[in-house]
Each structure stands twice: as C-alpha cells, then as structure tokens.
Design a protein around this motif. Structure first.
Motif, PDB file in Angstrom:
ATOM      1  N   GLN A   1     -49.698  -1.535  34.882  1.00 44.75           N
ATOM      2  CA  GLN A   1     -50.184  -0.198  34.536  1.00 44.75           C
ATOM      3  C   GLN A   1     -51.381   0.192  35.404  1.00 44.75           C
ATOM      4  OE1 GLN A   1     -50.956   0.399  30.374  1.00 44.75           O
ATOM      5  NE2 GLN A   1     -50.680   2.606  30.569  1.00 44.75           N
ATOM      6  N   ILE A   2     -52.255  -0.773  35.715  1.00 43.67           N
ATOM      7  CA  ILE A   2     -53.381  -0.485  36.614  1.00 43.67           C
ATOM      8  C   ILE A   2     -52.831  -0.066  37.982  1.00 43.67           C
ATOM      9  CG2 ILE A   2     -55.310  -1.533  37.880  1.00 43.67           C
ATOM     10  CD1 ILE A   2     -55.811  -3.267  35.375  1.00 43.67           C
ATOM     11  N   ALA A   3     -51.806  -0.790  38.462  1.00 47.46           N
ATOM     12  CA  ALA A   3     -51.213  -0.499  39.768  1.00 47.46           C
ATOM     13  C   ALA A   3     -50.570   0.891  39.807  1.00 47.46           C
ATOM     14  CB  ALA A   3     -50.185  -1.569  40.118  1.00 47.46           C
ATOM     15  N   LEU A   4     -50.041   1.321  38.646  1.00 40.04           N
ATOM     16  CA  LEU A   4     -49.405   2.651  38.587  1.00 40.04           C
ATOM     17  C   LEU A   4     -50.417   3.775  38.810  1.00 40.04           C
ATOM     18  CD1 LEU A   4     -46.931   2.503  35.568  1.00 40.04           C
ATOM     19  CD2 LEU A   4     -46.343   2.942  37.932  1.00 40.04           C
ATOM     20  N   HIS A   5     -51.684   3.525  38.386  1.00 38.47           N
ATOM     21  CA  HIS A   5     -52.697   4.595  38.417  1.00 38.47           C
ATOM     22  C   HIS A   5     -53.817   4.301  39.411  1.00 38.47           C
ATOM     23  CE1 HIS A   5     -50.916   6.382  34.819  1.00 38.47           C
ATOM     24  NE2 HIS A   5     -50.823   5.160  34.333  1.00 38.47           N
ATOM     25  N   ILE A   6     -53.601   3.379  40.324  1.00 40.66           N
ATOM     26  CA  ILE A   6     -54.720   2.907  41.149  1.00 40.66           C
ATOM     27  C   ILE A   6     -55.062   3.857  42.298  1.00 40.66           C
ATOM     28  CG2 ILE A   6     -53.486   1.501  42.883  1.00 40.66           C
ATOM     29  CD1 ILE A   6     -55.554  -0.739  42.165  1.00 40.66           C
ATOM     30  N   CYS A   7     -54.118   4.692  42.719  1.00 42.12           N
ATOM     31  CA  CYS A   7     -54.375   5.563  43.870  1.00 42.12           C
ATOM     32  C   CYS A   7     -55.416   6.638  43.508  1.00 42.12           C
ATOM     33  CB  CYS A   7     -53.099   6.247  44.332  1.00 42.12           C
ATOM     34  SG  CYS A   7     -51.940   5.091  45.015  1.00 42.12           S
ATOM     35  N   PRO A   8     -56.351   6.954  44.444  1.00 39.14           N
ATOM     36  CA  PRO A   8     -57.344   8.002  44.169  1.00 39.14           C
ATOM     37  C   PRO A   8     -56.666   9.352  43.913  1.00 39.14           C
ATOM     38  CG  PRO A   8     -57.883   6.791  46.181  1.00 39.14           C
ATOM     39  CD  PRO A   8     -56.521   6.350  45.772  1.00 39.14           C
ATOM     40  N   GLN A   9     -57.251  10.118  43.043  1.00 41.06           N
ATOM     41  CA  GLN A   9     -56.746  11.438  42.635  1.00 41.06           C
ATOM     42  C   GLN A   9     -55.435  11.365  41.839  1.00 41.06           C
ATOM     43  OE1 GLN A   9     -58.009  11.775  46.220  1.00 41.06           O
ATOM     44  NE2 GLN A   9     -59.879  12.152  45.081  1.00 41.06           N
ATOM     45  N   PHE A  10     -54.950  10.172  41.574  1.00 41.46           N
ATOM     46  CA  PHE A  10     -53.738  10.047  40.766  1.00 41.46           C
ATOM     47  C   PHE A  10     -54.158  10.154  39.300  1.00 41.46           C
ATOM     48  CE2 PHE A  10     -50.104   7.973  38.799  1.00 41.46           C
ATOM     49  CZ  PHE A  10     -49.058   8.447  39.562  1.00 41.46           C
ATOM     50  N   PRO A  11     -53.458  10.952  38.483  1.00 45.06           N
ATOM     51  CA  PRO A  11     -53.907  11.108  37.089  1.00 45.06           C
ATOM     52  C   PRO A  11     -53.840   9.793  36.311  1.00 45.06           C
ATOM     53  CG  PRO A  11     -51.739  12.107  37.413  1.00 45.06           C
ATOM     54  CD  PRO A  11     -52.243  11.731  38.766  1.00 45.06           C
ATOM     55  N   THR A  12     -54.875   9.555  35.476  1.00 45.92           N
ATOM     56  CA  THR A  12     -54.881   8.338  34.656  1.00 45.92           C
ATOM     57  C   THR A  12     -54.242   8.658  33.310  1.00 45.92           C
ATOM     58  OG1 THR A  12     -57.073   8.874  33.895  1.00 45.92           O
ATOM     59  CG2 THR A  12     -56.921   7.349  35.737  1.00 45.92           C
ATOM     60  N   PHE A  13     -54.006   7.612  32.517  1.00 45.59           N
ATOM     61  CA  PHE A  13     -53.373   7.808  31.203  1.00 45.59           C
ATOM     62  C   PHE A  13     -54.432   7.674  30.127  1.00 45.59           C
ATOM     63  CE2 PHE A  13     -51.045   6.749  27.428  1.00 45.59           C
ATOM     64  CZ  PHE A  13     -49.953   7.591  27.503  1.00 45.59           C
ATOM     65  N   GLY A  14     -54.592   8.724  29.323  1.00 45.61           N
ATOM     66  CA  GLY A  14     -55.555   8.678  28.216  1.00 45.61           C
ATOM     67  C   GLY A  14     -56.986   8.866  28.696  1.00 45.61           C
ATOM     68  N   SER A  15     -57.896   8.993  27.717  1.00 42.67           N
ATOM     69  CA  SER A  15     -59.310   9.174  28.077  1.00 42.67           C
ATOM     70  C   SER A  15     -59.967   7.808  28.251  1.00 42.67           C
ATOM     71  CB  SER A  15     -60.034   9.920  26.955  1.00 42.67           C
ATOM     72  OG  SER A  15     -59.171  10.798  26.316  1.00 42.67           O
ATOM     73  N   PRO A  16     -60.897   7.708  29.235  1.00 45.85           N
ATOM     74  CA  PRO A  16     -61.568   6.415  29.435  1.00 45.85           C
ATOM     75  C   PRO A  16     -62.564   6.094  28.318  1.00 45.85           C
ATOM     76  CG  PRO A  16     -62.330   8.039  31.033  1.00 45.85           C
ATOM     77  CD  PRO A  16     -61.288   8.705  30.226  1.00 45.85           C
ATOM     78  N   VAL A  17     -62.777   4.802  28.095  1.00 37.61           N
ATOM     79  CA  VAL A  17     -63.764   4.328  27.116  1.00 37.61           C
ATOM     80  C   VAL A  17     -64.813   3.536  27.890  1.00 37.61           C
ATOM     81  CG1 VAL A  17     -64.137   2.847  25.113  1.00 37.61           C
ATOM     82  CG2 VAL A  17     -62.058   4.215  25.266  1.00 37.61           C
ATOM     83  N   LEU A  18     -66.077   3.962  27.788  1.00 37.27           N
ATOM     84  CA  LEU A  18     -67.189   3.335  28.519  1.00 37.27           C
ATOM     85  C   LEU A  18     -66.883   3.227  30.029  1.00 37.27           C
ATOM     86  CD1 LEU A  18     -68.025   0.440  26.001  1.00 37.27           C
ATOM     87  CD2 LEU A  18     -69.232   2.600  26.246  1.00 37.27           C
ATOM     88  N   GLY A  19     -66.245   4.240  30.550  1.00 38.47           N
ATOM     89  CA  GLY A  19     -66.006   4.303  31.998  1.00 38.47           C
ATOM     90  C   GLY A  19     -64.710   3.672  32.464  1.00 38.47           C
TER      91      GLY A  19
END
Lengths: 51, 170
Positions: B82-100
C-alpha cells in the motif's frame, strides 16, 4: 471473502477459549495465507491482469 | 522471566487492540470506509494479537511467537504494497494522515515493532536457559481476549455490511 477471514479469526479465538491450541495455530496460519492470496487478487485486479 | 513475558504479551495485546480500536473509531467518526488493503492490515494485527494471547492462555511456546511473526510478515507485505501504491509525489493518498503519517505507514511501523518485540522476547528467553515458561491465565489476559473478540466481531459486522461476502473491491 474478507468477512470470512474475520469469521476464521473468530473461530481461532473460540478454539483458544476451548483450549484447542494446535487447531488455533493452524487456523491463523491458514488465515495469513488466505490474506496473502487476497492481496494477490487485489494486485492483479488493479493492473487488470489475471495470473 | 515469566513476569517479563507476561507483561510484554499483555502490553502487546493491549497496544494492538488499542491500534485496532483507534482505526475502527476513525472509520466511524470520519466516515472513511476502509480499503481492502486496510482490512488485510487489520487482519494481520489481529493475527499478531492472537499469537500473544496464546502465550497468555497456554504458556510461552515458540510456535505462538511463530504465529505472531508469520502474521507480522503477512501484514508487512500488505502495508509495503500500500505504501508503494501511494509513494509517487503528487499521487493522492488514502484517508487523512494521523500525526503526519498515513494509516498504512503506521500499520507498517506497528508490524515492524511487532517483529522487533518477538525477536527481543525470543532472545531473552534463549538467554535465560529456561525450557518452559508458564503463565497464569488471569484477569489481564481475559480482558485482552474479550477486547480482541469484540473488535473482531465489530470488524466482521462492518466488513459484511460494506462488502458482503465479496473480495471488497476498492
């Protein structure tokens, strides 16, 4: 299918409660392998490929 | 040595239940339904907690730590994917971040810490020279057991409501 994995963990907890230790170990191992199979299914689904 | 293993396993179960509880509360309060990979990460954490619970229920055994390690291995693969799916810059992440950090990064940290805890406890056990460690199944273990069982039932109900018996496409 995902709900079935949770049911299997519930079964593992029931087995622990009833002291069936080895059966619980086997259920957890089976569940992890099924989880990895689900991951493979998800990965191939995103890429629209079939292995 | 028995006290160390008991404290560590009780704490381990409680921390994992706390993380699962936080994820579940987050899901309910923010109305952010979990993705299939998030559910697989939860399953990995439940597997680790079951390994630690078996230590509390039946006494410390290598195969119980094996169960925890195997579940952590599966969970780490899922969270890395899942980290690899969203690792590219400007690629949308899943859900809101917690503590960054995003939740799947936190999941990866939890799995990595679980591997480390298992390694430390196994080394401590080996160095102690004891063949068997007996742990009494007391109220702390029972609280952890019922807390985990409640979380599994709650996750089962919400997963069934979201996906039915399908593979949860998302």
């Amino acid at each position: 299918m995902m709900a079935i994995l949770f049911i299997l963990y519930l079964l593992a907890l029931a087995l622990i409660f009833r002291s069936y230790r080895k059966a619980a170990v086997l259920i957890v191992i089976l569940n992890v392998m099924l989880s990895l199979a689900m991951l493979m299914h998800h990965a191939t689904d995103i890429l629209n490929i079939r292995l | 040595m028995a006290l160390l293993h008991k404290l560590a396993n009780v704490l381990w179960v409680y921390v994992l239940c706390g993380v699962l509880c936080a994820g579940f509360t987050y899901q309910l309060l923010k109305h952010e339904n979990p993705c299939p990979l998030c559910l697989l990460e939860r399953l990995g954490m439940i597997g680790i907690a079951i390994g630690a619970l078996m230590n509390l229920r039946f006494g410390v055994k290598v195969e119980h730590y094996g169960v925890a390690l195997f579940s952590a291995f599966g969970g780490r693969i899922v969270s890395l994917r899942q980290i690899a799916l969203h690792i590219c810059p400007q690629f949308p992440t899943f859900g809101s971040p917690v503590l960054g950090y995003d939740l799947y990064v936190w999941a990866f940290i939890v799995f990595t810490c679980s591997v480390l805890v298992t390694a430390i406890l196994l080394i401590a056990w080996g160095l102690s020279g004891q063949k068997e460690i007996h742990i009494t199944w007391d109220i702390w273990g029972k609280i952890g057991f019922w807390w985990l069982a409640l979380l599994v039932v709650a996750n089962l109900i919400t997963t069934f409501a979201l996906c039915g018996l399908s593979a949860c496409q998302g």
